[in-house]
Scaffold this active site. Structure first.
Site, short mmCIF file in Angstrom:
data_model
loop_
_atom_site.label_atom_id
_atom_site.label_comp_id
_atom_site.label_asym_id
_atom_site.label_seq_id
_atom_site.Cartn_x
_atom_site.Cartn_y
_atom_site.Cartn_z
CB CYS A 136 6.91 5.35 -3.21
SG CYS A 136 5.15 5.20 -3.21
CB THR B 164 1.73 4.97 -1.89
OG1 THR B 164 2.27 6.22 -1.47
CG2 THR B 164 0.25 5.13 -2.15
NE ARG C 153 1.35 13.49 5.70
CZ ARG C 153 1.70 14.15 4.61
NH1 ARG C 153 1.58 15.44 4.55
NH2 ARG C 153 2.18 13.49 3.57
CB THR D 134 20.63 1.62 -33.22
OG1 THR D 134 20.95 1.01 -31.98
CG2 THR D 134 21.36 2.92 -33.34
P1 5GP Z 1 12.11 6.71 -7.96
O1 5GP Z 1 12.99 7.40 -8.91
O2 5GP Z 1 12.66 6.64 -6.57
O3 5GP Z 1 11.64 5.36 -8.42
O4 5GP Z 1 10.76 7.58 -7.89
C1 5GP Z 1 10.76 8.96 -7.63
C2 5GP Z 1 9.33 9.39 -7.44
O5 5GP Z 1 8.76 8.75 -6.29
C3 5GP Z 1 9.15 10.88 -7.15
O6 5GP Z 1 9.22 11.68 -8.28
C4 5GP Z 1 7.77 10.90 -6.49
O7 5GP Z 1 6.74 10.89 -7.44
C5 5GP Z 1 7.74 9.58 -5.74
N1 5GP Z 1 8.04 9.77 -4.30
C6 5GP Z 1 9.11 10.37 -3.75
N2 5GP Z 1 9.04 10.32 -2.40
C7 5GP Z 1 7.91 9.67 -2.10
C8 5GP Z 1 7.27 9.30 -0.87
O8 5GP Z 1 7.77 9.53 0.23
N3 5GP Z 1 6.08 8.66 -0.98
C9 5GP Z 1 5.51 8.38 -2.19
N4 5GP Z 1 4.32 7.77 -2.19
N5 5GP Z 1 6.09 8.68 -3.36
C10 5GP Z 1 7.27 9.32 -3.31
#
Ligand code: 5GP
Length: 362
Positions: free
Chosen positions: A186, A188, A297, A328
């Protein structure tokens, strides 16, 4: 403009304090849970772990592999009704699968088609997944889906704060998906500057959700609001910390990607095997599954190649063993007792950094 000064924590900012324990073996620690829900009349039992609804792990193949382990596969949003019809010819285990949709009109139309084709009762869970759960229209979508699927366990998110957690449950969800920006694929936080340290988000949203309790007419407890700690789990210890912080379920893409059982191409580079891992809003996902990236986007997801991790069964054994071992150490006989037994120690990162620099320099 406002600045919030109180400290917010990520998983890496804390450790768990060991406690006196009467447990003699990690075998005694039970990691299965049984839940009743705020809205849904269902009762669920299993190991409260879910795959992310991502293309690399939210797949039919993963569901066939994980259901016998009592782990939930949250399907990605890209399967068609026809693909579901084929899948259900050979799969029948509603407890461990979640149907995922977004809040677009096309998503609601596909859900209606799934209902019309009698496919939706093959799922115990429905996951309404939007990147930004703060948009007001999202609450209306949740209420609409609750009306369409009154018996299902509805998951909705993502958010990171107590007031939206409550609103989402009151709008019709049973479980709130918590996490903005912690995901490994991600971007963001990097792209928008928005996010919240994940352990604090889990603690605060869990507290809000668990405060919402519904009673039956005879005065017995019907169920409470629940949360999922979604994303940012790097090691098994992060899962333990999430449960200790009040997560009812954990969700991960990292824990289920890069394995033999995961989707994504395997790539060989200089004799080493890698597997694809990419975010749901990465350029790759948007082009591959929606045919294009819309002009308004920006991509908020990353494409990466991760070293091939082998057989997922081995990792699951480590994950379950590590959770039992945490039990434990802190004296918890059941996963349910983790928050009651947990004392987090804040790890002073600044000191650690100085220490690392010092030892590296020497
Ligand atoms: P990870 O296991 O990789 O740390 O996190 C998985 C989570 O990242 C997913 O369940 C979802 O909430 C978030 N996620 C997956 N793909 C994206 C993406 O392309 N952008 C963002 N902002 N979050 C993502």
């Amino acid at each position: 403009m406002r600045i919030e000064e109180d400290i917010k924590l990520d998983y890496s900012d804390v450790l768990l304090k060991p406690k006196r324990s009467t447990l003699e073996s990690r075998k005694e620690v039970r990691i299965e849970r049984r839940f009743k829900f705020y809205h849904s009349p269902k009762i669920w039992e299993g190991i409260p772990i879910m795959t992310a609804n991502m293309a690399t792990c939210g797949t039919f193949e993963m569901a066939k592999f994980l259901a016998p382990h009592k782990i939930i596969t949250t399907f990605h949003k890209y399967y068609s009704v026809e693909q579901y019809i084929d899948f259900f010819k050979e799969f029948n285990n509603p407890n461990y699968i979640a149907y995922t949709l977004g809040s677009r009109d096309e998503d609601i139309s596909q859900l209606q088609e799934m209902i019309a084709q009698n496919l939706i009762d093959n799922f115990s869970f429905i996951c309404i997944d939007v990147p930004n759960g703060y948009i007001q229209k999202f609450l209306k979508t949740i209420t609409l889906i609750r009306e369409l699927c009154s018996e299902h366990i509805i998951i909705a998110g993502n958010v990171v704060s107590n007031e939206m957690t409550e609103e989402i449950i009151l709008a019709g969800a049973d479980i709130v998906k918590v996490g903005i920006g912690p995901g490994s694929a991600c971007t963001t936080r990097r792209m928008t500057g928005v996010g919240y340290p994940q352990l604090s988000a889990v603690i605060e949203c869990g507290d809000a959700a668990h405060g919402l309790c519904k009673y039956n007419t005879d005065g017995s407890k019907k169920g409470v609001g629940l949360i999922i700690a979604d994303g940012g789990l790097v090691y098994p210890s992060c899962a333990a910390k999430a449960y200790c912080g009040g997560a009812d379920f954990i969700m991960s893409g990292t824990f289920f990607s890069g394995f033999e059982q995961s989707a994504g191409e395997t790539v060989e580079k200089e004799g080493q095997k890698f597997k694809e891992y990419f975010g749901s809003s990465s350029n790759k996902a948007m082009k591959e599954f929606y045919g294009k990236k819309e002009s308004h986007r920006a991509s908020e997801g990353r494409y990466t190649l991760i070293p091939h991790k082998g057989d997922l069964a081995d990792f699951l054994q480590d994950l379950f063993g590590a959770l039992r071992s945490t039990g434990t150490y802190i004296g918890a006989r059941k996963l349910k007792e983790f928050p009651k037994r947990a004392t987090f120690i804040r790890v002073n990162r600044q000191l650690n950094t100085i220490h690392e620099k010092y030892t590296q320099g020497n």
